[in-house]
Structure formats: C-alpha cells, structure tokens
Design an enzyme around this catalytic site. Structure first.
Site, PDB file in Angstrom:
ATOM      1  N   ASP A 110       1.016  -1.071  -0.204  1.00  0.00           N
ATOM      2  CA  ASP A 110       0.106  -0.451   0.480  1.00  0.00           C
ATOM      3  C   ASP A 110       1.092   1.456  -0.057  1.00  0.00           C
ATOM      4  OD1 ASP A 110       1.339  -0.007   2.778  1.00  0.00           O
ATOM      5  OD2 ASP A 110      -0.702  -0.308   3.771  1.00  0.00           O
ATOM      6  N   SER A 111       0.508   2.072  -0.097  1.00  0.00           N
ATOM      7  CA  SER A 111       0.753   3.655   0.042  1.00  0.00           C
ATOM      8  C   SER A 111       1.521   4.228   0.780  1.00  0.00           C
ATOM      9  CB  SER A 111       0.676   4.976  -0.898  1.00  0.00           C
ATOM     10  OG  SER A 111      -0.754   5.227  -0.073  1.00  0.00           O
ATOM     11  N   GLY A 112       0.963   3.742   2.380  1.00  0.00           N
ATOM     12  CA  GLY A 112       1.173   4.307   3.710  1.00  0.00           C
ATOM     13  C   GLY A 112       0.248   5.307   3.990  1.00  0.00           C
ATOM     14  N   GLY A 113      -0.436   6.185   2.981  1.00  0.00           N
ATOM     15  CA  GLY A 113      -1.212   7.157   3.335  1.00  0.00           C
ATOM     16  C   GLY A 113      -2.234   6.523   4.105  1.00  0.00           C
TER      17      GLY A 113
ATOM     18  N   ASP B   1      -2.480   8.621  -1.780  1.00  0.00           N
ATOM     19  CA  ASP B   1      -3.554   9.199  -1.986  1.00  0.00           C
ATOM     20  C   ASP B   1      -4.370   9.522  -0.684  1.00  0.00           C
ATOM     21  OD1 ASP B   1      -4.441   6.535  -1.031  1.00  0.00           O
ATOM     22  OD2 ASP B   1      -6.467   6.335  -2.047  1.00  0.00           O
TER      23      ASP B   1
ATOM     24  N   GLY C 231     -11.804   4.000  -0.443  1.00  0.00           N
ATOM     25  CA  GLY C 231     -12.410   4.867   0.794  1.00  0.00           C
ATOM     26  C   GLY C 231     -14.233   4.090   1.312  1.00  0.00           C
TER      27      GLY C 231
ATOM     28  N   ASP D 262      -8.013  -7.547  -0.131  1.00  0.00           N
ATOM     29  CA  ASP D 262      -6.737  -8.034   1.411  1.00  0.00           C
ATOM     30  C   ASP D 262      -7.510  -7.794   2.133  1.00  0.00           C
ATOM     31  OD1 ASP D 262      -6.437  -4.954   0.478  1.00  0.00           O
ATOM     32  OD2 ASP D 262      -5.684  -5.151   3.314  1.00  0.00           O
TER      33      ASP D 262
ATOM     34  N   CYS E 115     -12.795 -29.355   6.154  1.00  0.00           N
ATOM     35  CA  CYS E 115     -11.832 -28.486   5.649  1.00  0.00           C
ATOM     36  C   CYS E 115     -10.682 -29.757   6.335  1.00  0.00           C
ATOM     37  CB  CYS E 115     -11.631 -27.285   6.820  1.00  0.00           C
ATOM     38  SG  CYS E 115     -10.208 -26.345   7.057  1.00  0.00           S
TER      39      CYS E 115
ATOM     40  N   CYS F 108      -7.162 -28.281   6.366  1.00  0.00           N
ATOM     41  CA  CYS F 108      -6.181 -27.314   6.601  1.00  0.00           C
ATOM     42  C   CYS F 108      -5.383 -28.040   7.797  1.00  0.00           C
ATOM     43  CB  CYS F 108      -6.545 -25.876   7.350  1.00  0.00           C
ATOM     44  SG  CYS F 108      -7.060 -25.975   9.115  1.00  0.00           S
TER      45      CYS F 108
ATOM     46  N   CYS G   5      -7.681 -28.352  11.829  1.00  0.00           N
ATOM     47  CA  CYS G   5      -9.180 -29.373  11.220  1.00  0.00           C
ATOM     48  C   CYS G   5      -8.636 -31.056  11.490  1.00  0.00           C
ATOM     49  CB  CYS G   5      -9.586 -28.585  10.605  1.00  0.00           C
ATOM     50  SG  CYS G   5     -10.433 -26.722   9.911  1.00  0.00           S
TER      51      CYS G   5
ATOM     52  N   HIS H  62      -6.013 -21.657   9.872  1.00  0.00           N
ATOM     53  CA  HIS H  62      -7.461 -21.877   9.446  1.00  0.00           C
ATOM     54  C   HIS H  62      -7.854 -20.683   8.167  1.00  0.00           C
ATOM     55  CE1 HIS H  62     -11.384 -23.815   9.328  1.00  0.00           C
ATOM     56  NE2 HIS H  62     -11.577 -22.538   9.728  1.00  0.00           N
TER      57      HIS H  62
HETATM   58 ZN   LIG Z   1      -9.163 -25.882   8.514  1.00  0.00          ZN
END
Ligand SMILES: [Zn+2]
Length: 374
Positions: A91-94, A145, A215, A265, A303, A305, A308, A334
């Site tokens: 990101d730009s830091g703004g 921005d 925004g 994100d 799941c 992962c 799980c 997870h």
């Molecule tokens: Zn999981």
C-alpha cells in the site's frame, strides 16, 4: 487483454483472470493476506503459501518506520528479507498515516506526521511513497492517496478526491516502469457516483496497470458499499485488474466479486485467528466459548487445513483460554485456508458459468449454521 492481466472467463460482471508479475502469476479473484510488518502474523511464509495464497500485502507505513525502506533494500528487497518469493503488493502508506500517526498535517505536497513508534517527524509525499515501495521491491505499487473519511459531504469528498488525483499523477511520474512491475491508481469519491466516475476517468487518463477502489469498508455499511460497487467498476478499463482495498468479510468478498472486483486484502482472517475466531462455511465460531470445551470434533469436518485435520474444538478452546501461541497460529492458518478455498470456489464457479448457484449455496450455508453464538 494486456500483457499484465488476462481475463480467462466471465460470468455476469464477475471475471476469472490472471495477473502476471515479476515474481509469479496471481489467479483472480484473489485474496491477499496482510503481512503488515514483513510477516503475515503467526504464519511461516511456506504456511501462507500452503493455504493457497499467491500474493501478499506489505504495509509501507510500518516498514518505512521500522526497519526502514533503505534497510530492507540493502537486504535485497522485501521478498528476500521476509523469505516470501511470490508477488507482493504494497500500500502507499497514506491510509495508515491517517489512522495511526499523530499530529498529521495534509498539504498539497503530502502529509507531515509523527511516527507512532518514536514520535519522529516525517514527511510522506507521493514521490517518497513510490520510492519506498520501489526500495521494498513491490510487484504492485499503489498510488499515494488520501482515503476520504466517512461520512463526508459531496464537496468534502470532491476536494479530497481531486487532491488524490493530483497525487496520482505525481505517483505515476515517480514510478519506474519495468517488466512485471505494476502500479495501481486508486479511485476515491466517497459514496458519490459523479465523483467516482470523475476519479475513475482521471486515473484511466493517466494510465495504470490496474485500478483500486478505495474509501470503502470504512463505516458506510455493506449495503452502501455494494451500491457504490454497482457502478464504480463500470467506470474502469475492462481489461485491467480491479482491487477493492481493505475488504473484507466473506459475504463482502462474494458480493464484490459478483460486481466485477478481482482482488482483495483484509486483516480479518489473521486478526480473528489471534482472538480465537474461526471462519467456517456455516459461519464464525468463537473458540473462547465454553460450549467448545468438551467438543472432540474439528472446527470444520470438511476443511483440509492442519488445524482441522489434527486438532479438536476442545483443544482450541483450551489453547485460547490458556493464551498459548499455538492457538492463534493454527486458527490463523485455518482462517487463511478458509479464505483461499472461498476464492478458489469463486474462480471455479466463474470459469464454469455457475457463479449464481455458488453464491446461493454460499449464502444458504453461512445462514444455516452456528453464527450468532456471541
Ligand atoms: Zn481448517
């Protein structure tokens, strides 16, 4: 089609695409885990990759203050420094200057502020933000921005957006074009259709490899966010990736994908993992809740992962109550796995022309289950 971004399939407004970068290809719609200070909190980079993530986000504001962009560059850039060989967007830091630092002063030149770490006085300009992102070796650099606060009147939103557009032109001037390295402009304009259109067209006139919608998800609510997303993507070049910044909950992502957004994100899966919250197909579970104490079943039986496959809800309840660090580590894994599986499901559904059915099933499952326990 451009050499930056290919659209492989569409379903309604939704797009299944690929973003090519210097450090690899990103399949879209994509979710980027947030690696705030050079680490996706509680996760090894190889674990992040194992969840299916192809690109992560780094925060300019945090990294410029500590350890410093020049220092990261001396270590060979952020990829080498943090051992993440894949694509990185910074990101730009703004946004974080506005939300985290003290004594901000916004002028035409940029933002003067004091570091929230040591109080040092710092000036961040479009030129310096782009230089920092270059030093970090970001595959995708964001324009500097001002994130227009919510609520804002139309004249406040217009003034703020037009400053961001002047900063976008300066950001583009400062960007060093190289193969595989991209810069995204950021559409502002609050909740106002005319301003979003003006902003999108100004940015398209400057010309970027991709476009972000900024925004939003700052307090306006999902209904209002979706209303803005009903028209904003249509103002952007169709052959470039679209990134909705800071979003969001699973329901927000699904709704935005169906409105033509390609990238996301959010700190939600990682931050929630650290507070004991697990995302599942049937809603969120708070592992702190006493009803999990004797539950020998997994968080989600479907799941795949490690959290799980090998551990029970009762064990997670214990880890969170005992403040053991393995709890946040496994719950973060997870949650990121859940988010990446959702993105994979959306990509497959778009490719196969069955997005509407996928969304109906997603909503039915999320409404059916264990949500609302807290
Ligand atoms: Zn999981």
């Amino acid at each position: 089609m451009s050499d930056t971004f290919s659209i492989l399939a569409t379903d309604g407004k939704a797009r299944r695409g690929q973003l090519m970068t210097a450090h690899g290809t990103v399949n879209t719609p994509a979710f980027m885990p947030v690696g705030t200070a050079g680490t996706v909190k509680a996760m090894l980079p190889e674990s992040v990759k194992a969840t299916g993530a192809e690109i992560i986000l780094g925060n300019t504001y945090h990294l410029m203050l500590r350890p410093g962009a020049e220092r990261v560059a001396a270590f060979g850039g952020l990829h080498k420094f943090m051992n993440w060989p894949g694509p990185i967007l910074t990101d730009s830091g703004g946004f974080q200057v506005m939300s985290l630092s003290d004594l901000r002063k916004i002028t035409e030149e940029g933002v003067a502020f004091r570091s929230h770490i040591d109080g040092a006085k710092i000036m961040l300009t479009p030129e310096r933000s782009i230089e920092i992102q270059h030093l970090l070796d970001a595959d995708v650099t964001m324009c500097f921005d001002e994130c227009t606060p919510f609520p804002a009147t139309e004249s406040q939103a217009a003034e703020s957006m037009r400053l961001s557009m002047r900063w976008a032109a300066r950001s583009r001037q400062a960007f060093r074009e190289r193969p595989g390295y991209h810069q995204f402009g950021i559409v502002q304009g609050g909740i106002y259709r005319d301003l979003r259109e003006e902003s999108a067209k100004t940015l398209a006139g400057i010309g970027f490899e991709g476009y972000a919608i900024g925004g939003l998800a700052i307090g306006e609510g999902q209904q209002e966010m979706f209303r803005v997303l009903d028209f904003t993507p249509d103002f952007l070049p169709a052959d470039r990736p679209r990134y909705l910044m800071g979003v969001g909950r699973p329901e927000d992502i699904v709704g935005a994908v169906s409105r033509g957004v390609d990238m996301f994100d959010c700190v939600m899966p990682t931050r929630s993992g650290r507070t004991g919250l697990a995302f599942t197909r049937t809603g969120e579970l708070n592992m702190r809740n006493a009803r999990h104490a004797d539950d020998r079943g997994p968080i989600d039986p479907e799941c795949a992962c490690p959290a799980c496959r090998h551990y029970s809800r009762g064990y997670f309840h214990h880890l969170i109550k005992a403040k053991e660090m393995l709890g946040p580590m496994l719950l973060t894994w997870h949650n990121l796995h859940y988010y990446q599986e959702l993105m994979q499901g959306l990509r497959s559904a778009i490719a196969e022309g069955r997005l509407a059915a996928f969304i109906a099933e997603f909503r039915a499952q999320r409404a059916s289950g264990e949500t609302g326990e807290d």
